[in-house]
Motif scaffolding. Structure first.
Motif, mmCIF file in Angstrom:
data_model
loop_
_atom_site.group_PDB
_atom_site.id
_atom_site.type_symbol
_atom_site.label_atom_id
_atom_site.label_comp_id
_atom_site.label_asym_id
_atom_site.label_seq_id
_atom_site.Cartn_x
_atom_site.Cartn_y
_atom_site.Cartn_z
ATOM 1 N N UNK A 247 -14.664 -22.987 36.902
ATOM 2 C CA UNK A 247 -15.754 -22.907 37.878
ATOM 3 C C UNK A 247 -16.907 -23.809 37.479
ATOM 4 N N UNK A 248 -17.181 -23.879 36.175
ATOM 5 C CA UNK A 248 -18.290 -24.681 35.642
ATOM 6 C C UNK A 248 -17.693 -25.767 34.747
ATOM 7 N N UNK A 249 -17.603 -26.978 35.256
ATOM 8 C CA UNK A 249 -16.952 -28.069 34.521
ATOM 9 C C UNK A 249 -17.701 -28.437 33.249
ATOM 10 N N UNK A 250 -19.029 -28.431 33.299
ATOM 11 C CA UNK A 250 -19.811 -28.748 32.108
ATOM 12 C C UNK A 250 -19.572 -27.713 31.011
ATOM 13 N N UNK A 251 -19.536 -26.454 31.399
ATOM 14 C CA UNK A 251 -19.284 -25.379 30.429
ATOM 15 C C UNK A 251 -17.890 -25.532 29.829
ATOM 16 N N UNK A 252 -16.900 -25.880 30.661
ATOM 17 C CA UNK A 252 -15.537 -26.045 30.178
ATOM 18 C C UNK A 252 -15.449 -27.208 29.187
ATOM 19 N N UNK A 253 -16.237 -28.245 29.392
ATOM 20 C CA UNK A 253 -16.266 -29.365 28.438
ATOM 21 C C UNK A 253 -16.738 -28.890 27.067
ATOM 22 N N UNK A 254 -17.732 -27.992 27.062
ATOM 23 C CA UNK A 254 -18.190 -27.414 25.791
ATOM 24 C C UNK A 254 -17.075 -26.597 25.141
ATOM 25 N N UNK A 255 -16.345 -25.848 25.971
ATOM 26 C CA UNK A 255 -15.236 -25.048 25.449
ATOM 27 C C UNK A 255 -14.165 -25.941 24.837
ATOM 28 N N UNK A 256 -13.844 -27.043 25.500
ATOM 29 C CA UNK A 256 -12.815 -27.958 25.012
ATOM 30 C C UNK A 256 -13.214 -28.580 23.673
ATOM 31 N N UNK A 257 -14.500 -28.899 23.521
ATOM 32 C CA UNK A 257 -14.975 -29.431 22.250
ATOM 33 C C UNK A 257 -14.797 -28.394 21.137
ATOM 34 N N UNK A 258 -15.134 -27.155 21.440
ATOM 35 C CA UNK A 258 -14.998 -26.081 20.451
ATOM 36 C C UNK A 258 -13.529 -25.844 20.113
ATOM 37 N N UNK A 259 -12.653 -25.924 21.108
ATOM 38 C CA UNK A 259 -11.218 -25.761 20.862
ATOM 39 C C UNK A 259 -10.710 -26.882 19.965
ATOM 40 N N UNK A 260 -11.188 -28.114 20.228
ATOM 41 C CA UNK A 260 -10.753 -29.269 19.461
ATOM 42 C C UNK A 260 -11.101 -29.199 17.992
#
Length: 386
Positions: A247-260
């Motif tokens: 729903x929130x693409x910017x928030x998901x980008x933060x999540x992807x960085x944390x996953x990485x």
């Protein structure tokens, strides 16, 4: 348009079946429509788009009435799928003239097209509004300045002066009264969920291991990023599978960085159709939802409904979980306490863990058997139309 002696109910929301990416409210309205079909002539006014979609959903007839069979049903209901993102007050006026509803059931709060215009067009009709959790403090945190201006404009417009309100719990009732005043006419009735499984399948959990699942919208309010970050601090063999629309693409980008950068085993499996949700939950040990606020939480319920405990905050309808041995409420303002609780769950052996699985299913069955919004809504709308 219709020839029936039943009272006519028009349900209004931005999204409706076959849309699913906007989460729980869609499922609530589908369940409600099915349950009320024998009491009301149901029609739905909605958008032809799923969440964040620039194109209408395939195989829909737009800008006119369609006969739609809901999942598992043989009797269709009437649905008007608006085929444009542009607001149109005239459409609401045309629907009023055509369908002639006895009552309007509006859902959500932040929509010009599906809240404000219907309030104007149907001002002389019995109206009920269900905010669907959008007035919670957690939900109001994002874009708070704009939301405050919008809500103040609604409050002083007079559009709420004659409406009634449906709250899905007492907390939402209080949120409504903060907006509409203490004299607002509010009735409280829980959401209609899916039927729980008749029995749970033991997970054969091993001490030192934990398979977690997150299945929900991906947005700041849901607090997925906190779960991702904290799993780095958890001891043991822990994995997290993530499902849900972004729903929130910017928030998901933060999540992807944390996953990485995470040492934990975390993967994203895209979103899923509503009919597959329960089966997916049954494949894991527990659901994790460190949400900042839910008025109900369909994902939380559906996890419980297959006999899987949940790890969640105190800001949902699902509290006292550990006392009921159906899950764990954690303080999301205290990272260390959350990690400590997850570590405790990781260490738990299978025999003790199965007690929590059994308790989770028991909690879901109790809710399913006691929370019937159709009775409250039918009585409420009937009373307001007499």
């Amino acid at each position: 348009m219709l020839n029936t002696s039943k009272p006519r109910l028009l349900i209004v929301y931005d999204y409706f079946y076959p849309a699913y990416k906007a989460g729980g409210p869609i499922q609530s309205l589908v369940n409600l429509s099915i349950a009320l079909q024998d009491k009301f002539e149901i029609a739905v006014f909605t958008g032809a788009f799923d969440l964040h979609s620039g194109e209408p959903m395939k195989h829909l007839i737009t800008n006119e009435w369609s006969s739609v069979k809901l999942p598992g049903q043989t009797t269709p209901i009437k649905v008007w799928y608006a085929g444009s993102h542009q607001p149109n007050l005239q459409t609401c006026k045309d629907l009023k003239k055509d369908f002639k509803p006895d009552a309007i059931y509006l859902n959500g709060i932040f929509s010009l097209r599906f809240l404000v215009f219907p309030l104007i067009a149907f001002k002389d009709t019995s109206i009920v509004i269900c905010p669907r959790g959008m007035l919670q403090s957690g939900a109001l945190a994002g874009k708070s300045f704009k939301k405050k201006i919008y809500l103040n404009a609604l409050k002083f417009s007079g559009l709420f002066s004659k409406v009634s309100w449906h709250a899905t719990n007492e907390e939402e009732s209080n949120d409504i009264k903060k907006l509409a005043g203490n004299n607002a006419k509010v009735f409280v009735a829980g959401n209609l969920p899916k039927q729980p499984f008749s029995r749970f399948t033991p997970v054969a959990k091993k001490a030192g291991q934990l398979r977690l699942v997150y299945l929900s919208l991906i947005a700041s309010k849901k607090n997925l990023l906190m779960a991702i970050r904290l799993l780095d601090k958890v001891k043991g063999e822990v994995s997290l599978d993530i499902y849900g629309p972004v729903k929130d693409k910017h928030y998901w980008e933060e999540c992807l960085k944390a996953i990485g950068s995470s040492k934990a085993s975390i993967r994203y499996n895209n979103d899923v159709r509503p009919e597959d949700v329960q089966n997916i939950f049954s494949q894991y040990d527990a659901g994790i939802f460190l949400t900042k606020g839910e008025n109900f939480g369909h994902a939380l319920y559906e996890c419980l409904s297959v006999g899987r405990p949940i790890i969640t905050s105190f800001f949902t309808a699902w509290n006292d979980l550990e006392l009921k041995r159906s899950g764990w409420n954690v303080d999301i303002s205290n990272d260390e306490s959350v990690v400590e609780k997850i570590n405790e769950i990781v260490r738990m052996p299978a025999d003790i863990y199965d007690e929590f699985c059994e308790g989770a299913l028991k909690e879901a069955k109790f809710y399913y058997q006691t929370a019937d919004a159709t009775v409250y809504l039918h009585n409420f709308l009937t009373k307001n139309n007499n």
